[in-house]
Scaffold this active site. Structure first.
Site, PDB file in Angstrom:
ATOM      1  N   LYS A  53       3.745  -1.653 -29.285  1.00  0.00           N
ATOM      2  CA  LYS A  53       3.513  -0.283 -29.763  1.00  0.00           C
ATOM      3  C   LYS A  53       3.642   0.706 -28.607  1.00  0.00           C
ATOM      4  O   LYS A  53       4.200   1.787 -28.757  1.00  0.00           O
ATOM      5  CB  LYS A  53       2.128  -0.191 -30.419  1.00  0.00           C
ATOM      6  CG  LYS A  53       2.093  -0.867 -31.782  1.00  0.00           C
ATOM      7  CD  LYS A  53       0.690  -1.098 -32.320  1.00  0.00           C
ATOM      8  CE  LYS A  53       0.795  -1.971 -33.585  1.00  0.00           C
ATOM      9  NZ  LYS A  53      -0.489  -2.387 -34.139  1.00  0.00           N
ATOM     10  N   GLN A  97      -6.710  -1.883 -32.853  1.00  0.00           N
ATOM     11  CA  GLN A  97      -5.962  -3.099 -33.206  1.00  0.00           C
ATOM     12  C   GLN A  97      -6.877  -4.107 -33.911  1.00  0.00           C
ATOM     13  O   GLN A  97      -7.964  -4.413 -33.420  1.00  0.00           O
ATOM     14  CB  GLN A  97      -5.349  -3.713 -31.933  1.00  0.00           C
ATOM     15  CG  GLN A  97      -4.484  -4.920 -32.191  1.00  0.00           C
ATOM     16  CD  GLN A  97      -3.220  -4.593 -33.003  1.00  0.00           C
ATOM     17  OE1 GLN A  97      -2.572  -3.563 -32.785  1.00  0.00           O
ATOM     18  NE2 GLN A  97      -2.889  -5.455 -33.946  1.00  0.00           N
ATOM     19  N   ASP A 120      -2.664   4.734 -38.630  1.00  0.00           N
ATOM     20  CA  ASP A 120      -2.467   3.467 -39.335  1.00  0.00           C
ATOM     21  C   ASP A 120      -2.536   3.675 -40.856  1.00  0.00           C
ATOM     22  O   ASP A 120      -2.110   2.819 -41.621  1.00  0.00           O
ATOM     23  CB  ASP A 120      -3.582   2.478 -38.935  1.00  0.00           C
ATOM     24  CG  ASP A 120      -3.060   1.324 -38.102  1.00  0.00           C
ATOM     25  OD1 ASP A 120      -1.831   1.108 -38.109  1.00  0.00           O
ATOM     26  OD2 ASP A 120      -3.882   0.648 -37.464  1.00  0.00           O
TER      27      ASP A 120
END
Ligand code: NDP
Length: 283
Positions: A53, A97, A120
């Protein structure tokens, strides 16, 4: 029939080159899109995702940082870190995460992220907006799948989409996005009876199970569009999806491979959401 392969890697490169220009324009206006990724513990798979990422962000000019915390960090301490990021105007996107260690309540963490920075798309507020068809951050993997279908001008309206898997991050939202596009949606999961009878009715089959080769040509009808979300690491270290690619290739009209399929699109949509956050487009 031999299927056309939808190459997520190539599509993501095209999208990233457009994003590069967008970020350049934003930087000229003194807005530097910034993504902060919080990584708890040292799960090698998570570390590799997080590094991917960061690399992808840098490719398009998005500034990014990884905050690494020990797996002994308490929920309270993690919430404090998020609070600091929520209040920092220079941080446009926050991503924690997953998975998190068991002593941390994942939902508490997700719900504490400012929905305006929830790149997200996992915050219940943003999920609600997605369900009611409002503009918001769409969860990255489902959004990547939708973008892959759109890239081939595939008509979704009126099609029967069968989704195998009902996780909050993939299965449920991808079905919702296809419903928003006027597909007729059926969800299947581990308790579904007669899976094959249902999947053989699919015009679009999305497979998000996490087991290699659960779907082969006997599960699909001619002309089906197969989207393979699964990422499974085999004993020899190679990656494979949930779909027996070679077997379905001869029956499908379109199919996504693994690797170079949905995976690269997930990261690309994260970049898209970060740019959207930097533009202040989600309130
Ligand atoms: P989960 O484990 O959360 O969900 C798996 C789903 O599959 C569950 O709903 C489960 O049913 C269902 N299932 C399990 N076995 C069967 C079966 N034999 N028949 C039918 N349904 C079954 O996984 P995720 O949704 O998080 O991920 C799915 C896969 O996608 C994984 O391989 C993951 O690595 C990959 N992934 C890939 C991404 C990408 O960017 N390409 C991003 C995210 C995930 P039940 O609910 O009843 O348990």
């Amino acid at each position: 029939m031999v299927a056309e392969v939808i190459n997520g890697k190539d599509l993501s490169m095209e999208l990233k080159s457009e994003m590069k220009k967008e970020v350049h324009d934003l930087r000229n206006k003194n807005v530097v899109p910034h993504l902060t990724v919080v990584l708890v513990g040292n799960n090698p798979a998570s570390e590799s995702y997080v590094n991917g990422k960061k690399r992808a962000s840098e490719e398009v000019g998005i500034s990014s940082e990884i905050i690494k915390l020990e797996d002994t960090v308490t929920e309270k301490e993690l919430l404090k870190v998020i609070d600091r990021l929520n209040r920092n105007d220079k941080v446009h996107g926050i991503l924690v995460q997953l998975p998190l260690p068991n002593h941390i309540h994942v939902q508490h963490i997700i719900e504490f992220i400012d929905p305006k920075k929830d790149v997200d798309g996992f915050h219940p507020y943003n999920i609600g907006k997605m369900m009611t068809g409002q503009d918001t951050f769409l969860p990255c993997t489902p959004y990547g799948i939708l973008t892959m279908l759109r890239s081939k001008n595939i008509t979704i309206e009126g099609k029967h989409a069968v989704i195998i898997g009902r996780s909050n991050i993939v299965g449920k939202p991808v079905g919702q996005l296809l419903l928003n596009e006027n597909a007729t949606v059926t969800y299947c999961h581990s308790k579904t009876k007669n899976l094959k009878e249902i999947t053989r009715l699919a015009d679009i089959l999305v497979v998000a199970v996490g087991k290699p080769n659960v779907i082969d040509k006997h599960y699909v009808k001619d002309g089906v569009i197969v989207i393979d979300v699964g990422i499974n690491r085999l004993d020899d270290g190679s990656l494979t999806g949930d779909v027996d690619f070679d077997s379905c290739l001869e029956k499908a009209s379109y199919i996504t491979p693994v690797p170079r399929g949905v995976g690269p699109m997930t990261i690309t949509m994260l970049l898209h959401n970060t740019i959207k956050a930097a533009k202040g487009m989600v309130q």
